[in-house]
Design a protein around this motif. Structure first.
Motif, short mmCIF file in Angstrom:
data_model
loop_
_atom_site.label_atom_id
_atom_site.label_comp_id
_atom_site.label_asym_id
_atom_site.label_seq_id
_atom_site.Cartn_x
_atom_site.Cartn_y
_atom_site.Cartn_z
N ASN A 127 0.81 -1.22 0.00
CA ASN A 127 0.00 0.00 0.00
C ASN A 127 0.84 1.27 0.00
OD1 ASN A 127 -2.43 -1.47 0.07
ND2 ASN A 127 -2.22 -1.76 2.29
N SER A 128 2.15 1.14 -0.13
CA SER A 128 3.00 2.32 -0.10
C SER A 128 2.84 3.12 -1.40
CB SER A 128 4.46 1.91 0.07
OG SER A 128 4.67 1.32 1.33
N ARG A 129 2.90 4.42 -1.28
CA ARG A 129 2.84 5.31 -2.42
C ARG A 129 3.48 6.63 -2.04
NH1 ARG A 129 -0.95 9.07 -1.16
NH2 ARG A 129 -2.62 8.47 0.29
N LEU A 130 3.71 7.47 -3.02
CA LEU A 130 4.26 8.79 -2.75
C LEU A 130 3.14 9.72 -2.26
CD1 LEU A 130 6.64 9.31 -5.80
CD2 LEU A 130 7.24 8.64 -3.47
N PRO A 131 3.48 10.70 -1.45
CA PRO A 131 2.46 11.62 -0.94
C PRO A 131 1.77 12.36 -2.08
CG PRO A 131 4.49 11.83 0.32
CD PRO A 131 4.81 10.95 -0.83
N GLU A 132 0.47 12.54 -1.93
CA GLU A 132 -0.32 13.25 -2.93
C GLU A 132 -0.99 14.50 -2.36
OE1 GLU A 132 -3.05 10.38 -4.36
OE2 GLU A 132 -1.54 9.16 -5.40
N ALA A 133 -1.25 14.50 -1.09
CA ALA A 133 -1.90 15.65 -0.45
C ALA A 133 -0.89 16.41 0.40
CB ALA A 133 -3.07 15.18 0.41
N GLU A 134 -1.24 17.65 0.77
CA GLU A 134 -0.31 18.48 1.54
C GLU A 134 -0.08 17.96 2.94
OE1 GLU A 134 -1.79 22.43 1.48
OE2 GLU A 134 -1.28 22.79 -0.63
N ALA A 169 6.37 11.15 3.40
CA ALA A 169 6.99 9.86 3.06
C ALA A 169 8.15 9.63 4.00
CB ALA A 169 7.47 9.87 1.60
N ILE A 170 8.25 8.43 4.54
CA ILE A 170 9.37 8.06 5.42
C ILE A 170 10.39 7.32 4.56
CG2 ILE A 170 10.08 6.69 7.41
CD1 ILE A 170 7.34 7.13 8.59
N VAL A 171 11.65 7.78 4.63
CA VAL A 171 12.71 7.21 3.80
C VAL A 171 13.65 6.41 4.69
CG1 VAL A 171 14.56 7.72 2.16
CG2 VAL A 171 12.55 9.19 2.26
N VAL A 172 13.89 5.16 4.30
CA VAL A 172 14.84 4.29 5.01
C VAL A 172 16.07 4.09 4.13
CG1 VAL A 172 13.00 3.13 6.27
CG2 VAL A 172 13.79 2.17 4.10
N ASP A 173 17.15 3.58 4.74
CA ASP A 173 18.37 3.36 3.96
C ASP A 173 18.31 2.00 3.27
OD1 ASP A 173 18.87 1.46 5.87
OD2 ASP A 173 20.49 2.57 6.85
N GLU A 174 19.44 1.58 2.67
CA GLU A 174 19.46 0.33 1.90
C GLU A 174 19.25 -0.92 2.76
OE1 GLU A 174 23.83 1.64 2.41
OE2 GLU A 174 21.83 2.51 2.28
N TYR A 175 19.35 -0.76 4.10
CA TYR A 175 19.12 -1.89 5.01
C TYR A 175 17.76 -1.80 5.69
CZ TYR A 175 24.18 -2.16 4.41
OH TYR A 175 25.44 -2.22 3.88
N ASN A 176 16.89 -0.93 5.19
CA ASN A 176 15.57 -0.70 5.81
C ASN A 176 15.70 -0.17 7.24
OD1 ASN A 176 14.47 -1.59 3.47
ND2 ASN A 176 13.22 -3.21 4.36
N ARG A 177 16.69 0.72 7.45
CA ARG A 177 16.90 1.26 8.80
C ARG A 177 16.41 2.70 8.91
NH1 ARG A 177 23.21 0.22 9.73
NH2 ARG A 177 23.19 1.58 7.88
N GLU A 230 12.22 -3.27 16.11
CA GLU A 230 11.74 -3.57 14.76
C GLU A 230 10.29 -3.12 14.61
OE1 GLU A 230 12.17 -7.68 13.92
OE2 GLU A 230 14.37 -7.68 14.07
N TYR A 231 9.95 -2.71 13.38
CA TYR A 231 8.59 -2.30 13.04
C TYR A 231 8.25 -2.82 11.66
CZ TYR A 231 9.08 0.95 16.94
OH TYR A 231 9.29 1.49 18.18
N ASP A 232 6.98 -2.84 11.36
CA ASP A 232 6.53 -3.21 10.02
C ASP A 232 6.04 -1.97 9.29
OD1 ASP A 232 4.17 -4.39 8.08
OD2 ASP A 232 5.84 -5.79 8.33
N VAL A 233 6.08 -2.05 7.97
CA VAL A 233 5.63 -0.91 7.16
C VAL A 233 4.20 -0.52 7.51
CG1 VAL A 233 5.14 -0.11 4.81
CG2 VAL A 233 7.19 -1.45 5.27
N VAL A 251 2.19 3.25 7.51
CA VAL A 251 1.38 3.63 6.35
C VAL A 251 -0.06 3.94 6.81
CG1 VAL A 251 0.41 2.88 4.14
CG2 VAL A 251 2.77 2.30 4.74
N GLY A 252 -0.53 5.14 6.46
CA GLY A 252 -1.91 5.52 6.76
C GLY A 252 -2.13 6.01 8.17
N LYS A 253 -1.06 6.13 9.00
CA LYS A 253 -1.21 6.55 10.40
C LYS A 253 -1.00 8.05 10.54
CE LYS A 253 -1.74 2.34 11.98
NZ LYS A 253 -1.64 1.59 10.73
#
Length: 514
Positions: free
Chosen positions: A446-453, A457-465, A480-483, A487-489
């Protein structure tokens, strides 16, 4: 009235810087039906004259008149129709197509005349019967004698019912007995139409011809039976225009001939096709590799330069304009020679050439920068701005509400990077979503780029950190957390200045204490 008339025909050939005049003002007139032999030594212009009459070569001056029609203004298509319908050729070396049958060799003369297949066969068989070859129509030329091949050539010349038959040394490659047979056929033809023969054999010319013209050095030496001027008065003013039927070949006939020619030499056709296929495949591979390499280089360049963007700011800085000045400016140290050959060493205080410089951003400059993406879409991936204006971004942390620092920070990745780079975790996202997706991957269904003001978007590094400094401000302390936890919170709140700042008794505004 004459069938064919030549009026002051001249022809020259250029060899390097010199010119050789082959025909010198030739004027001749031929009757509708006669057997004319043109005699003369080699190089006297006999064959050149025959080629001009047949439309195989063009005269330089004069006029060629056929059936009282001038050819001065003939175009290529007119000459094609003239050769196809008015002229029949008989050559010394026969010029038969070796892989075609006798019947097909005669038929081919009618392919450009728009004659149907059934009519072509009937007329070809009739022409072969006239020359005594009815029993050889299915043989190939290499199965015939020289005299028989010449008779096939005569049948091919006659099949279109031309006005004129041109024979160039028709007996030159034949023995005396066979020559007699061929000459008897030509003499019979001359009873109904004009036959013009070029030959070296004076004996044959005297025996079979009704008229003999002798040539020497491009000029007429004698004519045994010229046409009197009073008989040719009616063609003194030849017509210059007449609608001529165009030569034509049906698509089916063209394809059929091409296919038959390909089948005659299957090995060569297969090898040629194979070699051509290899060439085409090779070119396609080179183009594909070139295109793919070019695209890959573009991607690598974009990825690499995204980490090193061109940054322009208003901070003051020391600049050595004498060495690194604007393009086109002259260096102040012109008294020194670059890379001199002598060994003299000079003392130089480089601090004297440094000056303090500060960029000034005007509205025109900012408008220019904003329009660069539109003016140079292929050269610019993204343009982002950093403004000295912060936003009141709050989050409910472990010990209460915390405020994130958002002012005077910019991304080193084209305005968009992970929160682990620096102390500010917030960056303006570029407008070009395609550019972002070329550098980053979306995680989760369900991830997508922001569309509304009000979306981020939360950006993680190449290790999902994610940085713990960022997570702690959100009161998140797990390892640890899950996507789906993000998303949507709703996690943050943006306050206007009127709410965030309060006015003290002394009239100063102070920020609220989170």
């Amino acid at each position: 009235m004459g069938k064919l008339q030549l009026v002051n025909i001249e022809k020259s050939y250029k060899t390097g810087n010199s010119s050789i005049k082959v025909l010198k003002g030739i004027s001749l007139e031929f009757r509708e039906s006669e057997f004319v032999s043109i005699l003369g030594p080699s190089g006297s212009g006999k064959t050149t004259l025959l080629n001009i009459i047949g439309g195989l070569d063009q005269y330089d001056a004069g006029d060629l008149v056929i059936n009282n029609l001038s050819t001065k203004h003939f175009k290529d298509r007119d000459w094609d129709a003239y050769r196809n319908r008015s002229i029949g050729f008989v050559f010394q070396n026969y010029n038969l197509i070796s892989h075609q049958s006798v019947l097909q060799n005669v038929e081919i003369a009618m392919t450009l005349s728009g004659v149907s297949n059934s009519e072509r066969k009937a007329r070809a068989k009739e022409a072969l019967a006239d020359v005594g070859l009815s029993d050889h129509i299915h043989k190939k030329p290499n199965q015939l004698s020289g005299g028989q091949m010449q008779r096939v050539a005569i049948a091919r010349a006659l099949v279109n019912n031309p006005d004129i038959i041109l024979a160039d040394e028709p007996t030159g490659a034949l023995d005396s007995k066979t020559s007699t047979q061929v000459m008897n056929i030509l003499r019979e033809i001359a009873k109904k139409r004009l036959v013009i023969m070029v030959t070296h054999n004076e004996e044959i010319a005297n025996e079979y011809s009704s008229r003999i013209i002798r040539f020497l050095d491009g000029e007429i030496q004698s004519d045994s039976d010229p046409i009197e001027k009073k008989d040719s008065a009616s063609i003194n003013q030849p017509r210059t225009t007449k609608k001529r039927d165009k030569t034509s070949m049906s698509l089916f006939t063209a394809l059929s001939l091409s296919f038959k020619n390909l089948l005659t030499k299957k090995g060569r056709t297969i090898l040629t096709s194979f070699a051509g296929s290899i060439g085409i495949i090779g070119v396609a591979l080179v183009l594909a590799l070139s295109s793919g390499l070019s695209n890959q280089l573009d991607v690598m360049q974009s990825d690499t330069l995204a980490n090193f963007p061109i940054m322009i700011d208003t901070n003051e800085q020391f600049v050595d304009f004498s060495e690194l000045g604007p393009p086109g400016s002259e260096k102040s140290n012109s008294k020194y020679e670059e890379f001199p050959e002598d060994t003299t060493i000079y003392a130089y205080d480089y601090s004297e050439s440094f000056i303090m410089h500060k960029n000034v951003f005007t509205d025109d400059f900012l408008s220019y920068v904003e329009n660069i993406e539109n003016e140079l879409p292929e050269e610019v991936n993204n343009i982002s701005f950093t403004r000295g204006v912060g936003v009141n971004l709050l989050a409910e942390g472990t010990d209460g509400v915390v405020k994130f620092e958002t002012m005077s920070q910019n991304s080193m990745m084209g305005g968009f990077s992970g929160p682990s780079m620096g102390f500010s975790h917030w960056y303006e996202m570029p407008k070009d979503h395609q550019f972002i997706l070329e550098l980053y991957d979306l995680i989760g269904e369900n991830s997508r780029l922001p569309e509304a003001e009000n979306e981020i978007a939360i950006v993680v590094d190449e290790y999902n950190r994610l940085s713990t400094l960022f997570l702690e401000k959100l009161a998140l302390t797990e390892e640890e957390y899950d996507v789906t936890d993000f998303v949507g919170k709703t996690m943050l709140k943006l306050l206007p200045n009127d709410v965030y700042y309060t006015e003290a008794e002394n009239g100063l505004f102070t920020p609220a204490n989170p």
